[in-house]
Design a protein around this motif. Structure first.
Motif, PDB file in Angstrom:
ATOM      1  N   UNK A 162       0.825  -1.204   0.000  1.00  0.00           N
ATOM      2  CA  UNK A 162       0.000   0.000   0.000  1.00  0.00           C
ATOM      3  C   UNK A 162       0.864   1.261   0.000  1.00  0.00           C
ATOM      4  N   UNK A 163       1.949   1.244   0.745  1.00  0.00           N
ATOM      5  CA  UNK A 163       2.861   2.385   0.797  1.00  0.00           C
ATOM      6  C   UNK A 163       3.404   2.701  -0.593  1.00  0.00           C
ATOM      7  N   UNK A 164       3.929   1.683  -1.269  1.00  0.00           N
ATOM      8  CA  UNK A 164       4.506   1.918  -2.593  1.00  0.00           C
ATOM      9  C   UNK A 164       3.416   2.263  -3.607  1.00  0.00           C
ATOM     10  N   UNK A 165       2.258   1.660  -3.469  1.00  0.00           N
ATOM     11  CA  UNK A 165       1.135   1.972  -4.368  1.00  0.00           C
ATOM     12  C   UNK A 165       0.734   3.441  -4.202  1.00  0.00           C
ATOM     13  N   UNK A 166       0.711   3.918  -2.965  1.00  0.00           N
ATOM     14  CA  UNK A 166       0.286   5.299  -2.696  1.00  0.00           C
ATOM     15  C   UNK A 166       1.284   6.331  -3.221  1.00  0.00           C
ATOM     16  N   UNK A 167       2.580   6.072  -3.019  1.00  0.00           N
ATOM     17  CA  UNK A 167       3.578   7.045  -3.460  1.00  0.00           C
ATOM     18  C   UNK A 167       3.944   6.861  -4.925  1.00  0.00           C
ATOM     19  N   UNK A 168       3.772   5.662  -5.440  1.00  0.00           N
ATOM     20  CA  UNK A 168       4.042   5.392  -6.837  1.00  0.00           C
ATOM     21  C   UNK A 168       5.493   5.087  -7.134  1.00  0.00           C
ATOM     22  N   UNK A 169       6.408   5.837  -6.544  1.00  0.00           N
ATOM     23  CA  UNK A 169       7.829   5.704  -6.866  1.00  0.00           C
ATOM     24  C   UNK A 169       8.661   6.213  -5.688  1.00  0.00           C
ATOM     25  N   UNK A 170       9.717   5.449  -5.330  1.00  0.00           N
ATOM     26  CA  UNK A 170      10.538   5.865  -4.200  1.00  0.00           C
ATOM     27  C   UNK A 170      11.923   5.227  -4.317  1.00  0.00           C
ATOM     28  N   UNK A 171      12.950   5.973  -3.906  1.00  0.00           N
ATOM     29  CA  UNK A 171      14.303   5.429  -3.881  1.00  0.00           C
ATOM     30  C   UNK A 171      14.421   4.376  -2.776  1.00  0.00           C
ATOM     31  N   UNK A 172      15.280   3.386  -3.014  1.00  0.00           N
ATOM     32  CA  UNK A 172      15.453   2.272  -2.087  1.00  0.00           C
ATOM     33  C   UNK A 172      15.733   2.650  -0.645  1.00  0.00           C
ATOM     34  N   UNK A 173      16.727   3.529  -0.377  1.00  0.00           N
ATOM     35  CA  UNK A 173      17.014   3.870   1.020  1.00  0.00           C
ATOM     36  C   UNK A 173      15.836   4.553   1.727  1.00  0.00           C
ATOM     37  N   UNK A 174      15.122   5.399   1.010  1.00  0.00           N
ATOM     38  CA  UNK A 174      13.961   6.066   1.612  1.00  0.00           C
ATOM     39  C   UNK A 174      12.847   5.049   1.866  1.00  0.00           C
ATOM     40  N   UNK A 175      12.646   4.144   0.904  1.00  0.00           N
ATOM     41  CA  UNK A 175      11.627   3.109   1.068  1.00  0.00           C
ATOM     42  C   UNK A 175      11.972   2.208   2.251  1.00  0.00           C
ATOM     43  N   UNK A 176      13.248   1.831   2.373  1.00  0.00           N
ATOM     44  CA  UNK A 176      13.675   1.012   3.513  1.00  0.00           C
ATOM     45  C   UNK A 176      13.392   1.723   4.831  1.00  0.00           C
ATOM     46  N   UNK A 177      13.675   3.015   4.894  1.00  0.00           N
ATOM     47  CA  UNK A 177      13.408   3.781   6.119  1.00  0.00           C
ATOM     48  C   UNK A 177      11.918   3.822   6.424  1.00  0.00           C
ATOM     49  N   UNK A 178      11.089   3.999   5.412  1.00  0.00           N
ATOM     50  CA  UNK A 178       9.632   4.016   5.607  1.00  0.00           C
ATOM     51  C   UNK A 178       9.134   2.653   6.083  1.00  0.00           C
ATOM     52  N   UNK A 179       9.657   1.589   5.495  1.00  0.00           N
ATOM     53  CA  UNK A 179       9.248   0.242   5.889  1.00  0.00           C
ATOM     54  C   UNK A 179       9.682  -0.065   7.325  1.00  0.00           C
ATOM     55  N   UNK A 180      10.860   0.419   7.703  1.00  0.00           N
ATOM     56  CA  UNK A 180      11.325   0.212   9.076  1.00  0.00           C
ATOM     57  C   UNK A 180      10.446   0.971  10.067  1.00  0.00           C
ATOM     58  N   UNK A 181      10.073   2.190   9.711  1.00  0.00           N
ATOM     59  CA  UNK A 181       9.192   2.973  10.580  1.00  0.00           C
ATOM     60  C   UNK A 181       7.822   2.293  10.691  1.00  0.00           C
ATOM     61  N   UNK A 182       7.343   1.748   9.599  1.00  0.00           N
ATOM     62  CA  UNK A 182       6.035   1.091   9.583  1.00  0.00           C
ATOM     63  C   UNK A 182       6.046  -0.197  10.401  1.00  0.00           C
ATOM     64  N   UNK A 183       7.107  -1.003  10.236  1.00  0.00           N
ATOM     65  CA  UNK A 183       7.145  -2.318  10.882  1.00  0.00           C
ATOM     66  C   UNK A 183       7.771  -2.291  12.272  1.00  0.00           C
ATOM     67  N   UNK A 184       8.612  -1.283  12.542  1.00  0.00           N
ATOM     68  CA  UNK A 184       9.284  -1.214  13.831  1.00  0.00           C
ATOM     69  C   UNK A 184      10.508  -2.103  13.921  1.00  0.00           C
ATOM     70  N   UNK A 185      10.954  -2.641  12.782  1.00  0.00           N
ATOM     71  CA  UNK A 185      12.092  -3.558  12.800  1.00  0.00           C
ATOM     72  C   UNK A 185      12.884  -3.420  11.506  1.00  0.00           C
ATOM     73  N   UNK A 186      14.196  -3.264  11.631  1.00  0.00           N
ATOM     74  CA  UNK A 186      15.056  -3.191  10.450  1.00  0.00           C
ATOM     75  C   UNK A 186      15.052  -4.515   9.701  1.00  0.00           C
ATOM     76  N   UNK A 187      15.024  -5.613  10.431  1.00  0.00           N
ATOM     77  CA  UNK A 187      15.035  -6.934   9.807  1.00  0.00           C
ATOM     78  C   UNK A 187      13.761  -7.160   8.992  1.00  0.00           C
ATOM     79  N   UNK A 188      12.621  -6.825   9.541  1.00  0.00           N
ATOM     80  CA  UNK A 188      11.353  -6.978   8.826  1.00  0.00           C
ATOM     81  C   UNK A 188      11.344  -6.064   7.606  1.00  0.00           C
ATOM     82  N   UNK A 189      11.852  -4.840   7.758  1.00  0.00           N
ATOM     83  CA  UNK A 189      11.891  -3.893   6.645  1.00  0.00           C
ATOM     84  C   UNK A 189      12.733  -4.427   5.490  1.00  0.00           C
ATOM     85  N   UNK A 190      13.876  -5.025   5.796  1.00  0.00           N
ATOM     86  CA  UNK A 190      14.728  -5.583   4.747  1.00  0.00           C
ATOM     87  C   UNK A 190      14.041  -6.731   4.028  1.00  0.00           C
ATOM     88  N   UNK A 191      13.343  -7.561   4.765  1.00  0.00           N
ATOM     89  CA  UNK A 191      12.603  -8.669   4.135  1.00  0.00           C
ATOM     90  C   UNK A 191      11.499  -8.141   3.229  1.00  0.00           C
TER      91      UNK A 191
END
Length: 115
Positions: free
Chosen positions: A57-86
Motif C-alpha cells: 500500500x505504501x509503494x502503491x500510494x507514493x508510486x515511486x521511491x528510492x530504495x534507502x527512503x523506502x527502507x526507512x519508511x518500511x522500518x518505521x512502519x514495521x518497527x524492525x530493520x530486519x522486517x523492513x529488509x525482508x
C-alpha cells in the motif's frame, strides 16, 4: 533470573537480575521486536501479513521511491530493520513492482493494477 558475567576494563562483573512475571510482561510490552514477533505469529495463523499489505500500500500510494527512503519508511512502519529488509526483498521480486537502477540508489515503482 538473568546472570551477566564479564569485564568492564580490568574489573570483573558478576550481576544477577531477578524478574517476576509482572516484570517480564512489562519488559515485553516495551520491546518492539517482541511485538513484531507476536504480530508475525498472528498474521501467519490468519494467513494475512499486515506488514506485507502495508508495504504494498505504501509503494502503491507514493508510486515511486528510492530504495534507502523506502527502507526507512518500511522500518518505521514495521518497527524492525530486519522486517523492513525482508519486505524490501519481497517488493523487489513482486511482479507489480519495477526496480530501476540509478546512479545513487535503486528506484522502486508500483506498476501493478491490483493485488
Amino acid at each position: 533470573m538473568i546472570r551477566i558475567r564479564g569485564h568492564i576494563g580490568e574489573l570483573p562483573v558478576d550481576l544477577s537480575v531477578e524478574l517476576d512475571e509482572q516484570d517480564w510482561a512489562q519488559l515485553a510490552r516495551q520491546l518492539p521486536a517482541s511485538a513484531n514477533v507476536q504480530s508475525m505469529q498472528a498474521s501467519t495463523e490468519d494467513g494475512i501479513d499486515p506488514h506485507w499489505l502495508g508495504a504494498q500500500q505504501l509503494l502503491r500510494d507514493v508510486g515511486r521511491m528510492e530504495g534507502p527512503q523506502l527502507l526507512a519508511e518500511l522500518e518505521a512502519m514495521s518497527g524492525s530493520a530486519q522486517v523492513a529488509k525482508r519486505l524490501l526483498v519481497r517488493l523487489r521480486h513482486n511482479a507489480q513492482v519495477k526496480v530501476q537502477s540509478s546512479a545513487d540508489a535503486p528506484i522502486y515503482s508500483w506498476v501493478g493494477e491490483g493485488d
